[in-house]
Design an enzyme around this catalytic site. Structure first.
Site, PDB file in Angstrom:
ATOM      1  N   MET A 134       0.828  -1.205   0.000  1.00  0.00           N
ATOM      2  CA  MET A 134       0.000   0.000   0.000  1.00  0.00           C
ATOM      3  C   MET A 134       0.863   1.255   0.000  1.00  0.00           C
ATOM      4  O   MET A 134       0.720   2.122  -0.850  1.00  0.00           O
ATOM      5  CB  MET A 134      -0.928   0.002   1.220  1.00  0.00           C
ATOM      6  CG  MET A 134      -2.049  -1.000   1.169  1.00  0.00           C
ATOM      7  SD  MET A 134      -3.259  -0.786   2.513  1.00  0.00           S
ATOM      8  CE  MET A 134      -2.468  -1.705   3.826  1.00  0.00           C
ATOM      9  N   THR A 135       1.758   1.365   0.977  1.00  0.00           N
ATOM     10  CA  THR A 135       2.495   2.603   1.209  1.00  0.00           C
ATOM     11  C   THR A 135       3.444   2.928   0.067  1.00  0.00           C
ATOM     12  O   THR A 135       4.139   2.057  -0.452  1.00  0.00           O
ATOM     13  CB  THR A 135       3.290   2.505   2.522  1.00  0.00           C
ATOM     14  OG1 THR A 135       2.402   2.178   3.576  1.00  0.00           O
ATOM     15  CG2 THR A 135       3.973   3.819   2.842  1.00  0.00           C
ATOM     16  N   GLU A 136       3.491   4.208  -0.298  1.00  0.00           N
ATOM     17  CA  GLU A 136       4.400   4.697  -1.326  1.00  0.00           C
ATOM     18  C   GLU A 136       5.295   5.774  -0.742  1.00  0.00           C
ATOM     19  O   GLU A 136       4.982   6.348   0.319  1.00  0.00           O
ATOM     20  CB  GLU A 136       3.608   5.260  -2.511  1.00  0.00           C
ATOM     21  CG  GLU A 136       2.740   4.216  -3.197  1.00  0.00           C
ATOM     22  CD  GLU A 136       1.971   4.756  -4.381  1.00  0.00           C
ATOM     23  OE1 GLU A 136       1.227   3.977  -4.994  1.00  0.00           O
ATOM     24  OE2 GLU A 136       2.125   5.959  -4.702  1.00  0.00           O
ATOM     25  N   GLU A 138      -6.938  -5.642  11.286  1.00  0.00           N
ATOM     26  CA  GLU A 138      -5.510  -5.323  11.342  1.00  0.00           C
ATOM     27  C   GLU A 138      -5.194  -4.497  12.586  1.00  0.00           C
ATOM     28  O   GLU A 138      -4.196  -4.749  13.282  1.00  0.00           O
ATOM     29  CB  GLU A 138      -5.092  -4.549  10.087  1.00  0.00           C
ATOM     30  CG  GLU A 138      -3.624  -4.161  10.087  1.00  0.00           C
ATOM     31  CD  GLU A 138      -3.186  -3.435   8.814  1.00  0.00           C
ATOM     32  OE1 GLU A 138      -2.043  -2.953   8.763  1.00  0.00           O
ATOM     33  OE2 GLU A 138      -4.009  -3.353   7.861  1.00  0.00           O
TER      34      GLU A 138
END
Length: 383
Positions: free
Chosen positions: A126-128, A246
């Protein structure tokens, strides 16, 4: 206070996990930390143990429906021993539920047996580099080209990115709609070894050394349309639906870590001598540990209620946000206060308290920062 959420079956499972940790993890764990990842073959041992298949139907080789309590037991026991199961929590607790919910029959037949056995592992990207909590700002893109998508972009901080054969990539398949930046995101399952898919450097973290965090890049990666998970453009809703579990997982881990800190500190102060008497005899020591114990007791109460809500399908976004916020912030305070009682030894990494201190910090960041949790809670209050 006595915890009441576990029955005899859960405690028998706990004993099995505790023995497994002692024989299969503890002896080799220092090397895992040096390597910054668990060995790939370890996950096949988890498959043989049966814990990778929680929720996977028996016809695909899994354990069938299983309460989150079994996951919670594993999280508690690994924290008690000061180890991890590599990226097990991400694989089984975070990413697998996406496949269980969204995969079509062809995908289930293709992936679930390998996931249950440990022959396949999962990560999620997900993270960029330019987007953290703002998932709507994702720039990794995938355009349709016949029966494939062509994927381009970069991801960072990806746990399990080295060991995983399947990576669920959150990408933009169409521009955001006017007034809705969240629209147009999709989930593509990218297979390890696909041309153009590159696993970059392992990032050197201050804690959680046995969990690799890597950069991933995608350069004109051709992903079959058959690897689209769920419907095109609906990823944000899927991500939102899975985030409560989560965040509950993170809350359990944080509380277990805080409890471990209290346990090892209590043992230490009873043995450590200072000014001719045990450190435990000083009033300040008693008061500090008493205050820590009360805070952690409250965190366990929240965690246990969250587990019950998850079992009944009633764990909401605000509930999970409260659990993650309270438990991770509490754990940070408690572990810091416990480390102080170790004095200079608390700063030495051969002591478990020092590793707990560095490991706990990220739990207020990943899965949504404390600030994001407060925003979610505020919205539930109508603010």
């Amino acid at each position: 206070m006595k915890r009441t959420i576990y029955d005899a079956d859960h405690e028998a499972f706990r004993a099995t996990i505790r023995d497994f940790i002692a024989s299969e993890v503890v002896p080799d764990f220092p090397q895992w930390e040096k390597d910054r990842q668990a060995p790939r073959e370890f996950f096949r041992k988890l498959g043989e143990l049966g814990v990778l298949g929680f929720g996977i139907p028996e016809e695909y080789g899994g354990a069938g429906e299983a309460s989150f309590k079994y996951m919670a037991v594993i999280i508690e026991e690994t924290n008690r021993a000061g180890v991890t199961f590599g990226h097990f929590n991400v694989n089984t607790g975070v990413v697998l539920p996406y496949l269980l919910r969204l995969a079509n029959e062809e995908q289930r037949q293709r992936w679930l047996p390998g996931l249950a056995s440990g022959d396949l592992l999962l990560a999620i990207a997900m993270t960029e580099p330019g987007t953290g909590s703002d998932l709507a700002g994702i720039r990794t893109s995938a355009r349709r080209d016949g029966d494939h998508y062509v994927l381009n972009g970069t991801k960072t901080f990806i746990t399990g990115g080295v060991n995983s054969e399947l990576v669920v990539v959150v990408c933009r398949t169409s521009p955001p709609e006017p007034g809705d930046r969240r629209a147009g995101l999709s989930l593509l399952v990218v297979e390890q070894g696909t041309p153009g898919f590159d696993v970059g450097r392992k990032l050197d973290k201050i804690g959680q050394k046995s969990l690799e965090a890597v950069e991933l890049s995608f350069a004109d990666v051709r992903v079959p349309v058959a690897n689209l998970l769920g419907e095109e453009g609906k990823a944000f809703g899927y991500l939102s639906a899975n985030l409560p579990r989560e965040r509950l997982t993170i809350g359990v881990g944080a509380t277990a870590a805080a409890q471990t800190a209290i346990d090892i500190t209590t043992a230490y102060v009873k043995d450590r001598q200072l000014f001719g008497k045990h450190l435990a005899d000083f009033q300040n020591t008693k008061f500090e540990l008493a205050a820590c114990a009360a805070e952690v007791e409250a965190a366990w109460a929240m965690v246990d209620r969250g587990i019950e809500l998850d079992d009944s399908g009633e764990l909401g976004a605000a509930d999970a946000a409260k659990i993650k916020l309270f438990c991770t912030e509490t754990a940070g305070r408690v572990i810091d206060r416990c480390l102080q009682l170790f004095g200079g030894y608390g700063y030495i990494l051969e002591y478990q308290i020092a590793r707990l201190y560095t490991d706990i910090r990220v739990q207020r960041i990943f899965g949504g920062t404390s600030e994001v949790m407060k925003t979610i809670i505020a919205k539930s209050l109508g603010l």
